[in-house]
Design a protein around this motif. Structure first.
Motif, short mmCIF file in Angstrom:
data_model
loop_
_atom_site.label_atom_id
_atom_site.label_comp_id
_atom_site.label_asym_id
_atom_site.label_seq_id
_atom_site.Cartn_x
_atom_site.Cartn_y
_atom_site.Cartn_z
N THR A 1 10.75 -4.34 20.37
CA THR A 1 10.24 -3.67 21.55
C THR A 1 11.28 -3.74 22.66
OG1 THR A 1 8.46 -3.54 23.20
CG2 THR A 1 9.07 -5.74 22.47
N GLU B 1 3.69 -8.20 28.54
CA GLU B 1 3.12 -7.41 27.44
C GLU B 1 4.00 -7.51 26.19
OE1 GLU B 1 0.97 -3.85 30.06
OE2 GLU B 1 3.07 -3.66 29.44
N SER C 1 3.10 -9.25 22.56
CA SER C 1 3.21 -8.50 21.30
C SER C 1 4.04 -9.27 20.28
CB SER C 1 3.84 -7.13 21.54
OG SER C 1 3.00 -6.32 22.33
N HIS D 1 1.98 -12.14 18.96
CA HIS D 1 1.01 -11.62 17.99
C HIS D 1 1.68 -11.39 16.64
CE1 HIS D 1 -2.37 -9.41 16.34
NE2 HIS D 1 -1.53 -8.45 16.00
#
Length: 220
Positions: free
Chosen positions: A66, A97, A101, A104
């Motif tokens: 990301t 954020e 991610s 996770h």
């Protein structure tokens, strides 16, 4: 006294793993960051996070990548080095954020232990970003391939990932991109595990003894 909010449940990341666990039974999350510069302890910010996982000395297929909006201008020299421009990150997630991610991804893949190349740099970048946003987190055990290389070849003192990957005969992916460097580190790590096992270093305890930089970054 003000207490910062937990960014991620500790029980989901920091696991009770028997120290005699053979490394083949562990899942390693290999990660890398790109930043706006090298002063991550002060003003520089994360602009990309990449990761891949390793189990039983095999690089797994599912990867993570990301971009991150650093909320500041990216210097020209960093764009020239990484290919990441202000336009690239304009609509990217915020750093919190993006880190969530990544956490996770690590949790979903049951990543027991984290691994990075010069990982203290990346952990410091995470630490400062998390603190800056008024969060706290406990991270799992983290190993540094620099320490593992240093154990196997004490005369080597360079930081260059590509040089080590070439010397240990592992694959080299696109440099100065977080996922590319994570993949290069992952394949290097697999080769290092082979060499370490040849020297009788087979367990989590052995790897921690050689390299456990998390002791400096246990709780942010």
């Amino acid at each position: 006294m003000f207490r910062k909010k937990p960014l991620w449940p500790k029980r989901k990341l920091v696991k009770e793993i028997p120290l005699n666990t053979h490394h083949s039974q562990l899942t390693f999350t290999i990660f890398d960051t790109e930043t706006t510069g090298f002063a991550v302890g002060s003003h520089d910010r994360i602009i990309e996070i990449g990761a891949v996982q390793v189990k039983d000395r095999q690089v797994l297929e599912k990867t993570f990548q990301t971009y991150v909006n650093p909320d500041r201008e990216i210097p020209f020299e960093i764009t020239d080095l990484t290919g990441i421009s202000n336009a690239t990150v304009a609509d990217a997630p915020t750093v919190i954020e993006a880190v969530q991610s990544f956490l996770h991804y690590s949790e979903e893949g049951e990543g027991d232990v984290w691994v990075g190349h010069y990982a203290s740099f990346d952990l410091l970048a995470f630490k400062k970003e998390i603190n800056r946003n008024q969060y706290r987190i406990d991270f799992p055990i983290c190993l540094d391939t620099l320490d593992l290389v240093g154990y196997l070849s004490p005369a080597k003192h360079m930081l260059d990932l590509e040089i080590y990957a070439s010397q240990f005969g592992s694959r080299i992916y696109e440099r100065h991109q977080a996922l590319g460097d994570a993949l290069t580190t992952a394949h290097l790590f697999c080769e290092l595990l082979h060499h370490l096992e040849d020297r009788g270093k087979k367990t989590l305890a052995d790897l921690i003894e050689i390299s456990n930089i998390t002791k400096h970054y246990t709780k942010f």
